[in-house]
Design a protein around this motif. Structure first.
Motif, PDB file in Angstrom:
ATOM      1  N   PRO A 107       0.805  -1.228   0.000  1.00  8.26           N
ATOM      2  CA  PRO A 107       0.000   0.000   0.000  1.00  8.26           C
ATOM      3  C   PRO A 107       0.837   1.277   0.000  1.00  8.26           C
ATOM      4  CG  PRO A 107      -0.932  -1.593   1.521  1.00  8.26           C
ATOM      5  CD  PRO A 107       0.369  -2.171   1.057  1.00  8.26           C
ATOM      6  N   ILE A 108       2.046   1.228   0.567  1.00  9.50           N
ATOM      7  CA  ILE A 108       2.892   2.420   0.637  1.00  9.50           C
ATOM      8  C   ILE A 108       3.240   2.943  -0.754  1.00  9.50           C
ATOM      9  CG2 ILE A 108       5.072   1.137   0.697  1.00  9.50           C
ATOM     10  CD1 ILE A 108       4.221   4.334   2.700  1.00  9.50           C
ATOM     11  N   LEU A 147       1.243   3.294  -3.219  1.00 12.03           N
ATOM     12  CA  LEU A 147       0.187   4.224  -3.627  1.00 12.03           C
ATOM     13  C   LEU A 147       0.312   5.552  -2.895  1.00 12.03           C
ATOM     14  CD1 LEU A 147      -3.356   3.610  -4.646  1.00 12.03           C
ATOM     15  CD2 LEU A 147      -3.074   5.161  -2.740  1.00 12.03           C
ATOM     16  N   TRP A 148       0.547   5.490  -1.582  1.00  9.79           N
ATOM     17  CA  TRP A 148       0.606   6.735  -0.811  1.00  9.79           C
ATOM     18  C   TRP A 148       1.821   7.568  -1.191  1.00  9.79           C
ATOM     19  CZ3 TRP A 148      -4.025   6.968   0.303  1.00  9.79           C
ATOM     20  CH2 TRP A 148      -4.742   5.899   0.859  1.00  9.79           C
ATOM     21  N   ALA A 171       1.015   9.180  -4.564  1.00  6.35           N
ATOM     22  CA  ALA A 171       0.092  10.309  -4.392  1.00  6.35           C
ATOM     23  C   ALA A 171       0.831  11.527  -3.860  1.00  6.35           C
ATOM     24  CB  ALA A 171      -1.038   9.905  -3.450  1.00  6.35           C
ATOM     25  N   ALA A 172       1.724  11.302  -2.890  1.00 12.00           N
ATOM     26  CA  ALA A 172       2.514  12.411  -2.345  1.00 12.00           C
ATOM     27  C   ALA A 172       3.419  13.008  -3.420  1.00 12.00           C
ATOM     28  CB  ALA A 172       3.352  11.923  -1.168  1.00 12.00           C
ATOM     29  N   ILE A 201      -7.885  13.936  -6.444  1.00 11.51           N
ATOM     30  CA  ILE A 201      -8.327  12.928  -5.472  1.00 11.51           C
ATOM     31  C   ILE A 201      -9.809  12.602  -5.670  1.00 11.51           C
ATOM     32  CG2 ILE A 201      -8.729  12.492  -3.019  1.00 11.51           C
ATOM     33  CD1 ILE A 201      -6.192  14.215  -2.512  1.00 11.51           C
ATOM     34  N   VAL A 210      -4.732  -1.472  -1.440  1.00  9.23           N
ATOM     35  CA  VAL A 210      -5.279  -0.464  -0.524  1.00  9.23           C
ATOM     36  C   VAL A 210      -6.773  -0.658  -0.310  1.00  9.23           C
ATOM     37  CG1 VAL A 210      -5.690   2.018  -0.187  1.00  9.23           C
ATOM     38  CG2 VAL A 210      -3.498   1.229  -1.105  1.00  9.23           C
TER      39      VAL A 210
END
Length: 564
Positions: free
Chosen positions: A36-37, A39-40, A43-44, A74, A144
């Protein structure tokens, strides 16, 4: 201004997907599976990209710029996830190997360091050797959300990105009004292939959207070169070559033809800028993001496009069994003509499709679009043959009254068609979605022509395109809705039984996920002892059977008889 809202918003959507691929490639090389990291962090990275763009284009309130583009990105992603999650993928390839690849990646398969075996997946050959871009960013999203159907959101995200970047390019040309730019950007972005693959895991619609992004960004590269145009150009190529093998071929053709035009027009500076950016993009896209399959296929199997090429007599032949019988003896030109001037169908057993008059539509011809995804004959829509006739008339008029701007426009159309004819199977719409761009570009050129007759033809062509898209979209959306409802009811009825059910999944192994998500207790069993065959079940909901004839109802009756 090149740094317009639509331009940066489109690039932000592209950057999100590009960052996922880049981080995944780095992780695979280090032995890290998809998490999942990914994706985050992506996004960042996209939000940082937006913030820097605000500084570069000297926005007065950079935080407001970041908030507006970031929040809209988003919201778009969330909306597309919800919309995609409302529909089951009912396509064959989508269930047999595209979803299977996503599931394997979520289960920590590392394609840079591992090859799947036949025991691990019946589609191991395809998963090991095909391009993996869409599977990777879909799998990251799946890690996610836990909802595999929501991973189809990237189809709609890319359609939106292609619209935004095309709108920005048309606005930057200063030859279109805002309304014209919106109209033609929508017509280009809503490619028929993109529409009837939007609710599935098929990838040709993504190929179409990324080709359009590349065309728009190539124009921006020539028109007004800057670091963000360069970044978008590199990202679009990096994503395009990792969608499927033909992505490399089309990207090379696009850049090569564009470079040739720049050389002939003696625009040396633009030529060198384009060349340097293309080299960087191809190296990054093929050697890093696409290490598997392109480098691994070349090193271990002698050809980057293995198993379709490079295995000699053992090369995989995917066309003979997928072509109508009559096509096997036809020339490429005749196949292209017959496929686009015949009634839309997906039948294999016909000797030769039925050629029809342009603009004629029957209810039977709309049936293939109910299920969509890989329509072989008439794949651009029931009215596309009529659009081709009008396009031919426009070309004749334009050749009679040649002008400099017209010359450039016709050159673009010819270049697009050349890129399609490179593919020996250009008769199949989903393999050459860029043919649609040629017709819409001709409509745009004609619409802005000074001669009334040519303008009139341009408007007719644009109007025909709108009607054609409506004829595709309505049955596709409605058909997928009813098929999803039938499948949902089927799964609900099966879930009512608490004992483990013997299921033969066959090629449709991705349905493990559907059964698990519906709390269905099952045992994977051979076909001869299975209570349920997924191939039969798929047939049932595709043909929208009456409830009393559904597999679940038959199964329920057998259970009741046993109980009695």
């Amino acid at each position: 201004m090149i740094g317009s809202f639509s331009f940066i918003l489109g690039l932000t959507l592209l950057s999100f997907m590009f960052f996922i691929l880049a981080l995944s490639a780095i992780g695979f090389g280090m032995g890290i599976p998809l998490l999942p990291i990914h994706l985050w962090l992506s996004a960042a990275g996209s939000l940082i990209f937006v913030f820097i763009s605000g500084i570069f284009y000297k926005k007065e309130n950079n935080w407001k710029w970041l908030f507006s583009i970031g929040s809209l990105s988003i919201m778009l992603m969330y909306f597309f996830m919800l919309l995609s999650g409302m529909f089951y993928d009912i396509s064959y390839d989508g269930q047999v190997y595209h979803q299977e690849a996503v599931i394997q990646l979520v289960n920590h398969w590392n394609p840079f360091q591992q090859y799947l075996t036949k025991e691990q997946s019946q589609s191991a050959v395809l998963l090991n050797h095909y391009a993996k871009g869409p599977w990777i960013y879909e799998a990251v999203l799946y890690t996610v959300t836990g909802q595999i159907e929501q991973s189809k959101a990237f189809n709609l995200l890319l359609i939106t990105a292609s619209f935004l970047l095309t709108f920005s390019a048309l606005q930057n040309s200063q030859r279109c009004s805002v309304n014209q730019a919106i109209c033609f950007s929508l017509l280009l972005a809503f490619n028929p292939v993109s529409i009837y693959q939007s609710l599935s895991f098929y990838i040709d619609g993504q190929l179409a959207s990324l080709l359009l992004c590349l065309l728009a960004l190539s124009y921006q590269m020539i028109r007004q070169y800057d670091i963000f145009v360069l970044a978008g150009f590199i990202m679009s190529i990096g994503l395009l070559v990792n969608v499927k093998f033909t992505g490399i071929v089309y990207a090379v053709a696009c850049i090569g033809l564009l470079g040739g035009w720049l050389w002939l027009l003696k625009k040396r500076e633009s030529y060198w800028n384009l060349g340097k950016a293309a080299i960087i993009a191809f190296i990054a896209g093929i050697c890093i993001l696409g290490y598997n399959p392109y480098i691994t296929n070349s090193l271990f199997y002698g050809h980057p496009f293995y198993p379709l090429y490079g295995a000699g007599s053992k090369s995989m032949d995917i066309m003979t069994s997928n072509s109508p019988k009559g096509f096997l003896q036809m020339s490429g030109i005749k196949k292209l003509y017959v496929a686009n001037f015949s009634m839309a169908t997906n039948q294999f057993d016909m000797e030769e499709p039925v050629v029809k008059p342009p603009f004629r539509v029957t209810a039977q011809e709309l049936r293939p679009f109910i299920y969509g995804a890989d329509i072989r004959i008439g794949g651009f829509g029931p009215w596309f043959s009529g659009m081709l006739v009008i396009s031919g008339l426009i070309l004749l008029f334009l050749f009679w009254s040649p002008k400099k701007d017209t010359f450039y426009g016709v050159g673009l159309v010819v270049s697009i068609m050349i890129s399609a004819f490179i593919n020996p199977e250009s008769w199949w719409a989903r393999y050459v979605p860029q043919i649609w761009f040629a017709c819409i570009c001709l409509a745009l050129i004609a619409w802005s022509n000074q001669k009334k007759a040519i303008r009139y033809l341009g408007r007719i062509l644009a109007g025909a395109a709108v009607i054609n898209l409506a004829l595709i979209s309505y049955p596709y959306i409605l058909g997928n809705y009813y098929c999803t409802q039938a499948l949902r009811q089927e799964l609900k009825e099966i879930a009512a039984y608490h004992n483990p059910i013997n299921v033969c999944f066959g090629e449709f192994t991705s349905n493990y996920v559907r059964f698990a998500q519906n709390n269905i207790s099952f045992v994977d069993a051979p076909a001869d002892i299975a209570d349920m065959n997924i191939e039969v079940m798929r047939y049932n909901y595709l043909t929208a059977p009456a409830k009393e004839q559904s597999l679940a109802a038959i199964f329920a009756k057998e259970r009741m008889d046993e109980h009695e």
